[in-house]
Design a protein around this motif. Sequence first.
Motif, PDB file in Angstrom:
ATOM      1  N   GLN A  11      39.172  47.218  33.583  1.00 41.89           N
ATOM      2  CA  GLN A  11      37.793  46.962  33.193  1.00 41.89           C
ATOM      3  C   GLN A  11      37.536  45.460  33.250  1.00 41.89           C
ATOM      4  OE1 GLN A  11      36.375  48.920  29.612  1.00 41.89           O
ATOM      5  NE2 GLN A  11      35.084  47.175  29.103  1.00 41.89           N
ATOM      6  N   THR A  48      38.044  45.027  22.761  1.00 45.10           N
ATOM      7  CA  THR A  48      37.690  45.520  24.085  1.00 45.10           C
ATOM      8  C   THR A  48      38.743  46.501  24.592  1.00 45.10           C
ATOM      9  OG1 THR A  48      38.747  43.563  25.061  1.00 45.10           O
ATOM     10  CG2 THR A  48      36.368  43.481  24.720  1.00 45.10           C
ATOM     11  N   ILE A 106      40.389  49.568  26.067  1.00 44.53           N
ATOM     12  CA  ILE A 106      39.816  50.498  27.041  1.00 44.53           C
ATOM     13  C   ILE A 106      40.694  51.737  27.160  1.00 44.53           C
ATOM     14  CG2 ILE A 106      38.749  48.619  28.330  1.00 44.53           C
ATOM     15  CD1 ILE A 106      40.933  49.034  30.470  1.00 44.53           C
TER      16      ILE A 106
END
Length: 601
Positions: free
Chosen positions: A169, A331, A333
Amino acid sequence: MDTMWRSLSRYICIFFLLALSGLFFLFSNMNILEQKLNCQAVSMFYRHQSNIHSALLPEGPSPLDRNQSYCSQEPSLEEALEERDLLESIAWPQPLPHSVNVSLKQTSDPAHSLFVILPAGGRREWHVGNQLEALVHMHDFQGRPKSYGGDFLLARLHSSTLGAGVAGQVLDHRNGTYSAIFPLLWQGSAQVEVTLVHPSEAIHVLRRIREERPDRIPFQSLFRSGKLSQTTVCNLCLPTNQKPLCNYTDPHTGEPWYCYKPKLLSCDTRINHARGPYVNHLLVNKEALLFQSGVNIKVPIHPSGSDSVIVLPEKKDKADVERSSMKTESTRITPSGYYFQGSWRALGGGVMRQFNISSATQCLKGKVVYMYGDSTVRQWFEYLNTLVPGKSCGIFHSLLCFLTLSSFCPTPNSPFLFVTDLKEFNLYSPKNVGPFMAVDSTHNILLKYRCHGPPIRFNTVIASEMRYVANELDGLTGGSNTVVFISIWSHFSTFPVQVYIRRLRHIRRAVVRLLNRASGTLVVLRSANLQALDPKVSLYNSDWFSVQLDGVLRAMFKGLDVVLIDAWEMTLAHHLPHALHPPPIIIKNMIDIILSQVCPE
């Protein structure tokens, strides 16, 4: 003599009455006769005129004036709010005012850019279950750091020795730097790969032509009655101030479609639908410099230092795992899956099985499979229909075997071989267009494919065969023996995103209705996938158009009882080159996911 005259007078009266009747009939049919003669004469004249016109004048629609077209339909308040939220969810960073008209040397250059792998929690030690982060620094052609974001980057973590790969990502920090974040899912070597698909300056151009030139791939229809025929331009929206229009708006969904009305034919004489010639000269000034193969279209970015790490076994101490991944916890993922030893391993959604000819046939026994959409779902039909035992391994198959590093003509137990007695029923449909149907009467298996309604860029589709997916779904009974595949994205890349939202909204409503009346129905959605790009393809089918549509698809069907085949991650994570129609090894993994849902272990 008197007797003869009386007889003659009687015949004269009869003759006079017959003459009057003939004259009356002639006058009463004069208009019809005149029209027929004129029609034949005009038909011959028009054929010659059309030939001369097409030989001397370039064909193609003029740029659309959105204020004088049938482009838009007024959405309800609820639809407008959803549309606003969807557009916000895929919003791309807008360029800074001073960055719009910069020269090429001031744009993002992958050759001068770099990425560096960051230490994990201050230590250069990574374990399964951690996340790996690489920081990407973008520079221009003069080697100067970029100060704004908006570049389109792809990131992949892979191991060629392990046959492993996972999509990363990318986070845009809006200052010329990006974070590429990867989950560590296997033990051993892992190599980071970062690619610039388009610089931010090119994204600005793509956004402009998507909004201003939805007609850059025109469409046309042939109208014919007797010997008279004419071809006119068609599209979702056409200028209303030029010629009369034929309105083919679908009465059930309200999906708009228009053609210019032929001069001498009625609107109900439409025969077919076809893609017209691509519109060229879309770029102005020096914009073409932003779309150069090997320069700024899908070019890898090189590392500063090593591009690889060694992933150690998973830590047993959860506290250490949390400390080592604390930096990227905000963050964190979770991909849909990853490749290991060449096979896709789904994360979540049950156990994925590997199917061979026997287990696949038993799984599909008694099933009816409906496939609706573009050529990427037709590829599933072709795959299931052609990979059967007893076919010789020719040069093409040998080459395919070499390219995919897999055996394409193996033993009967090979996972590449599926339905044994499946035979395609000849519907005399145009090649690559359909509709198509295949039947295995021994195991009571039926496969059917039909393309979605316009816009669709196939060469020629019979007008009566153009049907909207939502209407087809409404015609299904459904049930536990029914499987539905839907893939609809590629042919909407040239239109504003609102057009795609409207189409998916109708399909979503039809899916909900289908699941309400037959909850056992399995509905499978296929996402967009990456493809090969060059300067021309970038203007019509760029991956940037696709990723925007893909974000809308995921958001609109989130929470529904459907299966999503993540073709985007499956093509990004794989080592083979990107292609609009992914190679057989990727299709095989997609089919395994579907069959694992049809027949859970």
